[in-house]
Design an enzyme around this catalytic site. Structure first.
Site, PDB file in Angstrom:
ATOM      1  N   ASP A 188      61.003 142.544   1.308  1.00 27.51           N
ATOM      2  CA  ASP A 188      59.545 142.293   1.286  1.00 27.51           C
ATOM      3  C   ASP A 188      58.834 142.668  -0.010  1.00 27.51           C
ATOM      4  O   ASP A 188      57.719 143.215   0.028  1.00 27.51           O
ATOM      5  CB  ASP A 188      58.873 143.017   2.471  1.00 27.51           C
ATOM      6  CG  ASP A 188      59.398 142.538   3.818  1.00 27.51           C
ATOM      7  OD1 ASP A 188      60.321 141.712   3.833  1.00 27.51           O
ATOM      8  OD2 ASP A 188      58.883 142.995   4.849  1.00 27.51           O
ATOM      9  N   ASP A 241      58.320 138.959   4.555  1.00 29.72           N
ATOM     10  CA  ASP A 241      57.399 138.905   5.668  1.00 29.72           C
ATOM     11  C   ASP A 241      56.785 137.506   5.593  1.00 29.72           C
ATOM     12  O   ASP A 241      56.308 137.094   4.530  1.00 29.72           O
ATOM     13  CB  ASP A 241      56.332 139.985   5.417  1.00 29.72           C
ATOM     14  CG  ASP A 241      55.906 140.736   6.651  1.00 29.72           C
ATOM     15  OD1 ASP A 241      56.676 140.758   7.640  1.00 29.72           O
ATOM     16  OD2 ASP A 241      54.798 141.320   6.635  1.00 29.72           O
ATOM     17  N   HIS A 248      54.390 135.397   7.843  1.00 26.41           N
ATOM     18  CA  HIS A 248      53.572 135.327   9.047  1.00 26.41           C
ATOM     19  C   HIS A 248      52.793 134.015   9.172  1.00 26.41           C
ATOM     20  O   HIS A 248      52.317 133.487   8.171  1.00 26.41           O
ATOM     21  CB  HIS A 248      52.533 136.457   9.053  1.00 26.41           C
ATOM     22  CG  HIS A 248      53.109 137.836   9.071  1.00 26.41           C
ATOM     23  ND1 HIS A 248      54.136 138.209   9.902  1.00 26.41           N
ATOM     24  CD2 HIS A 248      52.769 138.961   8.377  1.00 26.41           C
ATOM     25  CE1 HIS A 248      54.403 139.495   9.706  1.00 26.41           C
ATOM     26  NE2 HIS A 248      53.598 139.969   8.782  1.00 26.41           N
ATOM     27  N   SER A 294      49.910 140.978  14.154  1.00 27.52           N
ATOM     28  CA  SER A 294      49.749 142.237  13.408  1.00 27.52           C
ATOM     29  C   SER A 294      48.446 142.277  12.616  1.00 27.52           C
ATOM     30  O   SER A 294      48.110 143.308  12.040  1.00 27.52           O
ATOM     31  CB  SER A 294      50.926 142.439  12.448  1.00 27.52           C
ATOM     32  OG  SER A 294      50.825 141.577  11.328  1.00 27.52           O
ATOM     33  N   HIS A 313      48.177 139.312   5.776  1.00 22.77           N
ATOM     34  CA  HIS A 313      49.057 139.422   4.609  1.00 22.77           C
ATOM     35  C   HIS A 313      50.254 138.514   4.806  1.00 22.77           C
ATOM     36  O   HIS A 313      50.621 138.180   5.939  1.00 22.77           O
ATOM     37  CB  HIS A 313      49.524 140.885   4.440  1.00 22.77           C
ATOM     38  CG  HIS A 313      50.336 141.365   5.618  1.00 22.77           C
ATOM     39  ND1 HIS A 313      49.746 141.837   6.779  1.00 22.77           N
ATOM     40  CD2 HIS A 313      51.675 141.408   5.834  1.00 22.77           C
ATOM     41  CE1 HIS A 313      50.693 142.159   7.643  1.00 22.77           C
ATOM     42  NE2 HIS A 313      51.872 141.907   7.097  1.00 22.77           N
ATOM     43  N   LYS A 363      61.052 136.766   8.138  1.00 25.73           N
ATOM     44  CA  LYS A 363      60.910 137.464   9.426  1.00 25.73           C
ATOM     45  C   LYS A 363      59.452 137.526   9.870  1.00 25.73           C
ATOM     46  O   LYS A 363      58.549 137.337   9.051  1.00 25.73           O
ATOM     47  CB  LYS A 363      61.516 138.861   9.359  1.00 25.73           C
ATOM     48  CG  LYS A 363      60.803 139.749   8.399  1.00 25.73           C
ATOM     49  CD  LYS A 363      61.387 141.135   8.447  1.00 25.73           C
ATOM     50  CE  LYS A 363      60.821 141.955   7.328  1.00 25.73           C
ATOM     51  NZ  LYS A 363      59.341 141.968   7.295  1.00 25.73           N
ATOM     52  N   GLU A 402      55.855 141.019  16.305  1.00 27.38           N
ATOM     53  CA  GLU A 402      55.995 141.774  15.062  1.00 27.38           C
ATOM     54  C   GLU A 402      57.474 142.030  14.857  1.00 27.38           C
ATOM     55  O   GLU A 402      58.214 142.274  15.819  1.00 27.38           O
ATOM     56  CB  GLU A 402      55.228 143.097  15.145  1.00 27.38           C
ATOM     57  CG  GLU A 402      55.336 143.973  13.905  1.00 27.38           C
ATOM     58  CD  GLU A 402      54.849 143.319  12.601  1.00 27.38           C
ATOM     59  OE1 GLU A 402      55.426 142.271  12.217  1.00 27.38           O
ATOM     60  OE2 GLU A 402      53.932 143.843  11.971  1.00 27.38           O
ATOM     61  N   ALA A 406      58.101 148.290   3.045  1.00 26.63           N
ATOM     62  CA  ALA A 406      57.632 149.621   2.676  1.00 26.63           C
ATOM     63  C   ALA A 406      58.565 150.644   3.339  1.00 26.63           C
ATOM     64  O   ALA A 406      59.104 150.387   4.409  1.00 26.63           O
ATOM     65  CB  ALA A 406      56.196 149.819   3.173  1.00 26.63           C
ATOM     66  N   CYS A 459      59.323 148.368   7.052  1.00 24.55           N
ATOM     67  CA  CYS A 459      60.436 147.412   7.052  1.00 24.55           C
ATOM     68  C   CYS A 459      61.733 148.003   6.511  1.00 24.55           C
ATOM     69  O   CYS A 459      62.813 147.638   6.965  1.00 24.55           O
ATOM     70  CB  CYS A 459      60.028 146.138   6.329  1.00 24.55           C
ATOM     71  SG  CYS A 459      58.826 145.231   7.336  1.00 24.55           S
TER      72      CYS A 459
HETATM   73  C1  VGL Z   1      55.350 145.600   6.388  1.00 19.34           C
HETATM   74  C2  VGL Z   1      53.340 146.276   7.261  1.00 19.34           C
HETATM   75  C3  VGL Z   1      53.131 145.003   7.778  1.00 19.34           C
HETATM   76  C4  VGL Z   1      56.566 145.959   5.585  1.00 19.34           C
HETATM   77  C5  VGL Z   1      55.165 144.340   6.903  1.00 19.34           C
HETATM   78  O1  VGL Z   1      57.167 145.040   4.970  1.00 19.34           O
HETATM   79  O2  VGL Z   1      56.927 147.151   5.540  1.00 19.34           O
HETATM   80  N1  VGL Z   1      54.444 146.555   6.589  1.00 19.34           N
HETATM   81  N2  VGL Z   1      54.054 144.050   7.585  1.00 19.34           N
HETATM   82 ZN    ZN Z   2      53.657 142.027   8.080  1.00 17.59          ZN
END
Ligand code: VGL
Ligand code: ZN
Length: 198
Positions: free
Chosen positions: A19, A61, A63, A69, A80, A105, A112, A140, A144
């Site tokens: 990500d 990510d 979405h 989320s 995001h 994903k 989520e 992060a 993830c």
């Molecule tokens: C993530 C918050 C929302 C991540 C993804 O990639 O860690 N964090 N969506």
């Molecule tokens: Zn996300």
């Protein structure tokens, strides 16, 4: 987490970058503090794995615009990484090798997915490349990265977390450090760039 180990790359190793997308870096809609710092570091890992002809996986990510989320849908995050937008593109400056495999994903509105292993294709890809050890970096740390590492360990992979190639959101101070310690206690090892032996 225990200190970093030294390691020589082997035939069944692979790099997984989680990500590293525009929305998670400076100027994005959900920026992770100091995420820009890891891009050159991750590029160095990418170059090393490329030089060794080892597989590289990039997860993202991805979405829909009404993902569960998102705050307006009752979730925790500002919108995001909406599929197809600039924010969802891999971060500007990240090397994207031509043969890198992409895993998307959290692509359906009502689910989520913090773990790359929530995508069934993840394990299929790893199996098709006969991967045994995964080197994991990106964003992060406590979301993830953590859930991906936890699931990878459950699946029997040996895991090295790129300690110099991850950053945390830290909604609460120390979340990232706690996640690193937790991954360590689950059996992951920590590595830094200089710990990859030539
Ligand atoms: C993530 C918050 C929302 C991540 C993804 O990639 O860690 N964090 N969506
Ligand atoms: Zn996300």
């Amino acid at each position: 987490m225990k200190h970093a180990v030294d390691v020589s790359l082997e035939k069944q190793d692979a790099l997984l970058i989680v990500d590293v997308q525009n929305d998670f870096v400076n100027g994005g809609s959900l920026p992770v503090a100091n995420a820009d710092e890891i891009i050159p570091v991750l590029n160095s890992y990418i170059e090393i794995f490329t030089k060794h002809s080892l597989p590289i996986f990039l997860s993202r990510d991805w979405h829909p615009a009404n993902h569960c989320s998102f705050l307006e849908c009752g979730g925790d995050w500002p919108p995001h990484c909406i599929a197809g937008t600039h924010g969802a593109d891999f971060a500007t400056g990240l090397i994207r090798p031509l043969n890198a495999q992409i895993i998307s994903k959290a692509t359906t509105a009502d689910r989520e997915e913090y773990s790359d292993f929530d995508s069934p294709e993840m394990q299929k890809l790893l199996e098709s490349h006969a991967v045994k050890r995964l080197f994991v970096g990106g964003l992060a740390t406590e979301f993830c990265i953590y859930y991906t590492v936890r699931d990878a360990l459950k699946c029997g992979y040996k895991i090295f977390v790129l300690a110099d190639g991850v950053r945390a959101i830290n909604l609460t101070v120390g979340d990232g450090t706690k996640a690193m310690a937790e991954m360590s206690s689950l059996g992951a090892e920590k590595i830094v760039l200089a710990g990859i032996l030539p």
